[in-house]
Structure formats: structure tokens, C-alpha cells
Design an enzyme around this catalytic site. Structure first.
Site, mmCIF file in Angstrom:
data_model
loop_
_atom_site.group_PDB
_atom_site.id
_atom_site.type_symbol
_atom_site.label_atom_id
_atom_site.label_comp_id
_atom_site.label_asym_id
_atom_site.label_seq_id
_atom_site.Cartn_x
_atom_site.Cartn_y
_atom_site.Cartn_z
ATOM 1 N N ARG A 1 13.359 6.857 -14.755
ATOM 2 C CA ARG A 1 12.389 5.451 -15.400
ATOM 3 C C ARG A 1 11.072 6.020 -15.496
ATOM 4 O O ARG A 1 10.320 6.093 -14.385
ATOM 5 C CB ARG A 1 12.651 4.321 -14.598
ATOM 6 C CG ARG A 1 11.927 3.123 -15.277
ATOM 7 C CD ARG A 1 11.952 1.785 -14.390
ATOM 8 N NE ARG A 1 11.367 0.698 -14.930
ATOM 9 C CZ ARG A 1 9.917 0.597 -14.675
ATOM 10 N NH1 ARG A 1 9.398 1.252 -14.198
ATOM 11 N NH2 ARG A 1 9.543 -0.659 -15.302
ATOM 12 N N LYS B 1 3.598 6.659 -10.022
ATOM 13 C CA LYS B 1 2.960 5.381 -8.812
ATOM 14 C C LYS B 1 2.301 6.248 -7.806
ATOM 15 O O LYS B 1 2.099 7.353 -7.717
ATOM 16 C CB LYS B 1 4.435 5.150 -8.090
ATOM 17 C CG LYS B 1 5.337 4.342 -8.741
ATOM 18 C CD LYS B 1 6.454 3.557 -8.222
ATOM 19 C CE LYS B 1 7.418 2.704 -9.170
ATOM 20 N NZ LYS B 1 8.842 2.396 -8.940
HETATM 21 N N1 PMM Z 1 9.306 -0.032 -10.626
HETATM 22 C C1 PMM Z 1 8.763 -0.811 -11.489
HETATM 23 C C2 PMM Z 1 9.156 -1.622 -12.154
HETATM 24 N N2 PMM Z 1 10.574 -1.712 -12.388
HETATM 25 N N3 PMM Z 1 12.853 -0.938 -11.946
HETATM 26 C C3 PMM Z 1 13.562 0.057 -11.390
HETATM 27 N N4 PMM Z 1 14.905 -0.052 -11.555
HETATM 28 N N5 PMM Z 1 12.991 0.759 -10.574
HETATM 29 C C4 PMM Z 1 11.617 0.966 -10.409
HETATM 30 O O1 PMM Z 1 11.282 1.710 -9.539
HETATM 31 C C5 PMM Z 1 10.808 0.181 -10.879
HETATM 32 C C6 PMM Z 1 11.294 -0.890 -11.793
HETATM 33 C C7 PMM Z 1 7.261 -0.742 -11.177
HETATM 34 O O2 PMM Z 1 6.459 0.187 -11.925
HETATM 35 P P1 PMM Z 1 5.879 0.011 -13.300
HETATM 36 O O3 PMM Z 1 4.853 -1.209 -13.097
HETATM 37 O O4 PMM Z 1 5.181 1.312 -13.687
HETATM 38 O O5 PMM Z 1 6.892 -0.367 -14.447
#
Ligand code: PMM
Length: 251
Positions: free
Chosen positions: A238, A207
Site C-alpha cells: 500500500r 511512515k
Molecule cells: N496504514 C495507514 C492507513 N491504512 N491500511 C492498511 N491495511 N495497512 C496500513 O499499514 C495502513 C492502512 C496509515 O497510513 P496513511 O495515513 O499514510 O494512509
């Protein structure tokens, strides 16, 4: 600490550049993550990057369900990253076993009841609104206290809807309606979230607040953060790359 591997089946995901936007590529990346020792694969069909538009339900289902059906045959634990109750239900039927709702039940009025009925673990992330305008909502008195109290409200709503406490997982939602200083304040106080008594998931991978100009430059910062979080009681991280995180945890 568990490793949740990100499998975004979206053409516009900022962090994996849409490289896994077709079925074969998504399945092969999923199998690769399994070989690298992933604990959970988080499959999503809708980008939540700041400014992103929503995708239709049909498109979200077309992107995610075939990949879930295929990967679940290989016995890996799968979470569905969706704000829609209908998509969550279809994903569980297809073989997913965890619902990951970045809206914590706020985007779809049917989500909490659906998760309760399905009796699967439900990840409630802190969220203040759709990606299109979330940056304007990054206003806090004390970000740690405010996010904790807003998460407590979501925990209450989830339990009122019938979700069992032992099926609840919480996530402070790094990057969602939060500036860099907010994200770092949450990380510095991550133990306060752990003390809430539910498993805590942290999604910091690549991020923008980590610094650097490109997702790849943020990779090392992500690995360093995983190492730091490993001793805090956090349940899972994650992340986009599985292998370096498994390696840093094994050190
Ligand atoms: N961040 C993204 C998408 N889904 N789900 C959870 N539980 N926590 C997060 O911080 C989160 C998520 C966005 O990031 P990406 O686009 O790199 O998937």
C-alpha cells in the site's frame, strides 16, 4: 506483487499533506494512478496517523462516497479504508469491492458480520487501539510471535462471523502500536506472515520508522522496501506513489 495506491480524502493526512482533500483533486489523482498502472485504489476518509482524532461517520461518507462513485465508473478496483461497518457497506454499494479495516474488526462490533454478508475480500490489519493512544500499546514480548497470534485471533473471529477464508487478507499493521524496531522486526520476518496462508498486505509507505524528517525523504526508502518485498511472497504493498513502485517491480 500488486500495487495498492493510497487515496486519502482527508485534510490532515500526514503523508500527502491533505493535497487531495477535495473531490476534483481526489478524482484526478485516482485517474493518474490508473494511468500509472495501479492495481487497487485504497480510498479513506479518516486519518489514522498517530494522535489523530476520529472523524464523524457523516464526514467520512461525504469525503469518500462521491470519489468512489466517480472512480468506479472507470473500472478500477477500489478498497475502502474504514473502521466503520456502515461506511464499508455504503462504499461497496458505491462501487468499492474490498474492505480495508485497520482495526481488524475490533473498532466496530458490526464490521465482521457486515463483511461476511457483503461477501467481499476483507483486509484484517493488526491493531491494538485507536490512533489517539496507540503508541502506549507498543509493548511486546516477541513482536513477530505476538502480532501473528493476535492476527490469528482476528482470523478466527472473522471466520466465526462468516467471512470465507478465501476472502481474508492479513496485514501486520506497520506503525500501529509499534516502534521502529518492531516494524523492522516484522519486515525481517515477513515470510512468517506469508506462511500463515493468507494474502499479506504491507503498508510502510512514508511512515516515520523509515527514517528521514519529511514524507518525501522517506519515499526512496519506501521504494527500496517494495523492491525487497517483491521476492517474499507478499501479495500487495500500500503506497502513495504508484509509478516508481511499478518501475521497481518491472526491473
Ligand atoms: N496504514 C495507514 C492507513 N491504512 N491500511 C492498511 N491495511 N495497512 C496500513 O499499514 C495502513 C492502512 C496509515 O497510513 P496513511 O495515513 O499514510 O494512509
Amino acid at each position: 506483487m500488486l500495487i495498492m495506491g493510497i487515496l486519502n480524502v482527508t485534510p490532515d493526512s500526514f503523508a500527502d499533506g491533505g493535497r487531495h482533500n477535495d473531490f476534483d483533486a481526489a478524482v484526478s489523482r485516482g485517474l493518474e494512478m490508473m494511468a500509472e498502472g495501479v492495481d487497487i485504489i485504497d480510498i479513506g476518509g479518516e486519518s489514522t496517523r498517530p494522535g489523530a482524532d476520529r472523524v464523524s461517520e457523516v464526514e467520512e461518507l461525504e469525503r469518500t462516497i462521491p470519489v468512489i462513485t466517480e472512480l468506479s465508473k472507470h473500472g478500477v478496483k477500489i478498497s475502502i479504508d474504514t473502521m466503520r461497518a456502515s461506511t464499508a457497506e455504503a462504499a461497496i454499494e458505491a462501487g468499492a469491492s474490498i474492505i480495508n479495516d485497520v482495526s481488524g474488526g475490533l473498532a466496530d462490533p458490526d464490521m465482521l458480520q457486515t463483511a461476511a454478508r457483503l461477501q467481499v475480500p476483507y483486509i484484517a490489519m493488526h491493531w491494538r487501539g485507536q490512533s489517539k493512544d496507540m503508541n502506549s500499546k507498543a509493548i511486546y514480548n516477541n513482536v513477530v510471535n505476538d502480532v501473528i497470534s493476535e492476527l490469528r485471533e482476528r482470523i478466527t473471529a472473522a471466520q466465526d462471523a462468516g467471512i470465507k477464508p478465501n476472502n481474508l487478507i492479513i496485514d501486520p499493521g506497520l506503525g500501529f502500536a509499534k516502534d521502529a524496531e518492531h516494524n523492522w522486526a516484522i519486515i525481517d520476518s515477513v515470510e512468517s506472515f506469508v506462511e500463515m496462508g493468507y494474502p499479506v498486505l504491507i503498508g510502510a509507505s512514508r511512515k516515520r520508522f523509515l527514517g528521514g524528517d519529511t514524507p518525501d525523504e522517506r519515499e526512496q526508502a519506501t521504494i527500496d522496501l517494495t523492491k525487497r518485498l517483491a521476492t517474499t511472497g507478499v501479495w500487495a504493498v500500500r503506497v502513495h506513489s504508484v509509478k516508481p513502485h511499478k518501475e521497481v517491480l518491472a526491473q
